[in-house]
Design a protein around this motif. Structure first.
Motif, PDB file in Angstrom:
ATOM      1  N   HIS A   4       7.090  -0.961  -9.022  1.00 66.88           N
ATOM      2  CA  HIS A   4       8.135  -1.860  -9.516  1.00 66.88           C
ATOM      3  C   HIS A   4       8.955  -1.182 -10.615  1.00 66.88           C
ATOM      4  O   HIS A   4      10.171  -1.346 -10.684  1.00 66.88           O
ATOM      5  N   ASP A   5       8.279  -0.385 -11.448  1.00 66.06           N
ATOM      6  CA  ASP A   5       8.959   0.308 -12.547  1.00 66.06           C
ATOM      7  C   ASP A   5       9.577   1.634 -12.118  1.00 66.06           C
ATOM      8  O   ASP A   5      10.446   2.169 -12.810  1.00 66.06           O
ATOM      9  N   LEU A   6       9.108   2.172 -10.981  1.00 69.38           N
ATOM     10  CA  LEU A   6       9.486   3.546 -10.614  1.00 69.38           C
ATOM     11  C   LEU A   6      10.258   3.636  -9.306  1.00 69.38           C
ATOM     12  O   LEU A   6      10.399   4.731  -8.763  1.00 69.38           O
ATOM     13  N   SER A   7      10.742   2.517  -8.800  1.00 72.82           N
ATOM     14  CA  SER A   7      11.431   2.564  -7.504  1.00 72.82           C
ATOM     15  C   SER A   7      12.666   3.454  -7.553  1.00 72.82           C
ATOM     16  O   SER A   7      12.974   4.167  -6.585  1.00 72.82           O
ATOM     17  N   LEU A   8      13.399   3.435  -8.663  1.00 72.41           N
ATOM     18  CA  LEU A   8      14.572   4.300  -8.786  1.00 72.41           C
ATOM     19  C   LEU A   8      14.154   5.770  -8.832  1.00 72.41           C
ATOM     20  O   LEU A   8      14.752   6.621  -8.161  1.00 72.41           O
ATOM     21  N   GLU A   9      13.116   6.064  -9.621  1.00 70.34           N
ATOM     22  CA  GLU A   9      12.626   7.445  -9.691  1.00 70.34           C
ATOM     23  C   GLU A   9      12.122   7.925  -8.327  1.00 70.34           C
ATOM     24  O   GLU A   9      12.339   9.076  -7.948  1.00 70.34           O
TER      25      GLU A   9
ATOM     26  N   HIS B 268       0.837  -1.211   0.000  1.00 68.02           N
ATOM     27  CA  HIS B 268       0.000   0.000   0.000  1.00 68.02           C
ATOM     28  C   HIS B 268       0.866   1.254   0.000  1.00 68.02           C
ATOM     29  O   HIS B 268       0.621   2.202  -0.761  1.00 68.02           O
ATOM     30  N   ARG B 269       1.891   1.256   0.840  1.00 65.85           N
ATOM     31  CA  ARG B 269       2.773   2.432   0.907  1.00 65.85           C
ATOM     32  C   ARG B 269       3.509   2.649  -0.411  1.00 65.85           C
ATOM     33  O   ARG B 269       3.743   3.787  -0.832  1.00 65.85           O
ATOM     34  N   GLU B 270       3.857   1.559  -1.087  1.00 66.55           N
ATOM     35  CA  GLU B 270       4.512   1.693  -2.386  1.00 66.55           C
ATOM     36  C   GLU B 270       3.558   2.289  -3.421  1.00 66.55           C
ATOM     37  O   GLU B 270       3.969   3.095  -4.266  1.00 66.55           O
ATOM     38  N   ALA B 271       2.294   1.889  -3.370  1.00 62.63           N
ATOM     39  CA  ALA B 271       1.310   2.466  -4.296  1.00 62.63           C
ATOM     40  C   ALA B 271       1.168   3.968  -4.062  1.00 62.63           C
ATOM     41  O   ALA B 271       1.073   4.754  -5.009  1.00 62.63           O
ATOM     42  N   VAL B 272       1.170   4.366  -2.803  1.00 61.76           N
ATOM     43  CA  VAL B 272       1.087   5.797  -2.467  1.00 61.76           C
ATOM     44  C   VAL B 272       2.315   6.534  -2.993  1.00 61.76           C
ATOM     45  O   VAL B 272       2.206   7.624  -3.573  1.00 61.76           O
ATOM     46  N   ARG B 273       3.486   5.940  -2.824  1.00 67.14           N
ATOM     47  CA  ARG B 273       4.720   6.592  -3.296  1.00 67.14           C
ATOM     48  C   ARG B 273       4.746   6.681  -4.817  1.00 67.14           C
ATOM     49  O   ARG B 273       5.197   7.676  -5.388  1.00 67.14           O
ATOM     50  N   ALA B 274       4.250   5.640  -5.482  1.00 69.00           N
ATOM     51  CA  ALA B 274       4.187   5.682  -6.947  1.00 69.00           C
ATOM     52  C   ALA B 274       3.248   6.794  -7.409  1.00 69.00           C
ATOM     53  O   ALA B 274       3.566   7.548  -8.335  1.00 69.00           O
ATOM     54  N   GLU B 275       2.106   6.920  -6.754  1.00 69.37           N
ATOM     55  CA  GLU B 275       1.152   7.971  -7.138  1.00 69.37           C
ATOM     56  C   GLU B 275       1.722   9.357  -6.881  1.00 69.37           C
ATOM     57  O   GLU B 275       1.446  10.297  -7.634  1.00 69.37           O
TER      58      GLU B 275
END
Length: 424
Positions: A324-329, A301-308
């Motif tokens: 998964h695609d944006l962890s570096l960004e 859930h926290r990763e989805a929030v960070r991606a958004e």
């Protein structure tokens, strides 16, 4: 904040201004509306929803209602303005939105009065643009009579009062529905789970949520207009990936919070199917990585929030953002100004915003991944000679030793795809 009863307000203002005092509708500036809407939204958030200060999605969600109110008042003043959503409908939507955010009934009333006060005060301090005649045509003076201002204030408060009644009723109905459907109880359980940091599981949580916390979870955010819309998107994703179950909660800010549950680890192919399904939906979504157990339920859930959260920094964000695609960004964009400077330093003229620079960046990125001219040409669907010409341009722009900083170059290319391509 929304407004209703526009007809009576418009008649009042028409009587107040009269044909001679009516403003030139062509002088109405949309820039003024945008600035005023942002200022009012910030003030309402500070006074009524202080816990949400700094949340971009919440600001954008609240601003939608503020904007319709401002434009309603503008139209009542015979001021030219852009199209807006239905006023009466949005008044009810505001009440539902506040209820779904978990805020009490009193916040609806406070939001309207704060917004109305700020609209009159800030509009007046701006010199009544749109309502006042062009100051240049009057020797630099803004000729708005006290009677007109008084009628404007009366009309604005009348709008707010009518809209507030609609919103209050909608809030009460929405709260009753949330309580009856168990959403309020589920929200309390989710709040408890997300606030914890240990692996302990209360056996009662599964029953309260109607969702098993064992197995593997993928957290989702769905920017849907209502529950039916969010449920449709989630059900399609569940079917496409053969998920065991799903959980959907009313939105935080503008996004419905959801999870998909799986019995075992999620394969790369299933993850790709989920992403493609969400990309094909008609709304913006964000997804975390598949994670096991109660800790994974929180983490995804926290990763989805960070991606958004990256969406606001994205030059051209796809409809579905996958962590998964944006962890570096996500790691590199905590300071966008420093990231932009890094891109400029590493790419120089290659970071320009021209189509030519974009084509060369794409070719360079693929070539660095493939390591061969033939494979690069095949992937991009271009001739090998074109690949060579573009790589020759890279050498001219960056110098012959640019591969000595290959890691930095790859990172800069990824960041340049996210940021609006900065000119050096």
């Amino acid at each position: 904040m929304s407004t209703v009863g526009m007809r009576s307000g418009a008649e009042l203002l028409k009587e107040a201004c009269g044909p001679k005092e009516a403003p030139d509708t062509q002088d109405f500036g949309i820039t003024w509306v945008d600035r005023l809407c942002d200022e009012i939204t910030c003030e309402i958030t500070k006074d009524v929803f202080p816990a949400r200060q700094g949340s971009v999605p919440f600001h954008n969600g609240l601003r939608r209602f503020v904007r319709t109110s401002v434009l309603s008042v503008a139209k009542a003043h015979n001021v030219a303005s852009p199209p807006m959503e239905d006023v009466a409908s949005l008044a009810r939507d505001f009440g539902v939105w506040v209820a779904e955010q978990g805020f009490p009934l009193v916040c609806v009333r406070q939001a309207y009065w704060t917004g109305t006060r700020e609209l009159i005060d800030r509009w007046g301090r701006m010199g009544w643009p749109g309502l006042a005649p062009d100051p240049a045509a009057d020797g630099g003076r803004i000729a708005v009579s006290g009677e007109v201002v008084s009628r404007v204030a009366f009309c604005t408060f009348d709008f707010a009062d009518r809209a507030m009644r609609q919103s209050l009723l909608a809030h009460q109905e929405a709260t009753a529905g949330l309580r009856l459907g168990g959403d309020l109880r589920r929200r309390d359980v989710i709040t408890t789970i997300l606030a914890a940091d240990d692996g302990r599981v209360n056996p009662a949580w599964d029953a309260a949520l109607g969702y098993r916390l064992g197995g593997t979870h993928i957290g989702l955010l769905i920017n849907a207009t209502d529950r039916a819309h969010a449920e449709k998107v989630l059900q399609r994703a569940k079917t496409a990936t053969s998920a065991r179950e799903h959980l959907l909660l009313p939105p935080v800010a503008t996004h419905w919070t959801a999870w998909l549950g799986y019995r075992k680890a999620v394969s790369v192919s299933i993850l790709g199917t989920l992403r493609r399904t969400l990309l094909g939906s008609d709304t913006q979504t964000a997804m975390g990585r598949p994670r096991p157990g109660i800790a994974g339920f929180r983490a995804s859930h926290r990763e989805a929030v960070r991606a958004e959260n990256i969406r606001e920094k994205f030059h051209d964000a796809p409809r579905c953002l996958s962590f998964h695609d944006l962890s570096l960004e996500d790691l590199l964009l905590h300071d966008p100004s420093s990231a932009a400077m890094f891109v400029r330093d590493e790419l120089g003229p290659l970071a320009d915003s021209t189509d030519r620079a974009a084509r060369i960046r794409e070719t360079l990125s693929v070539w660095l991944s493939c390591g061969a001219h033939t494979a690069t040409a095949a992937r991009l669907g271009i001739h090998e000679n074109t690949v060579r010409l573009r790589l020759n341009s890279v050498t001219e722009m960056l110098g012959a030793g640019y591969l000595e900083r290959k890691a930095e170059l790859l990172v800069a290319l990824r960041l340049c795809d996210v940021l609006a391509a900065p000119r050096p």
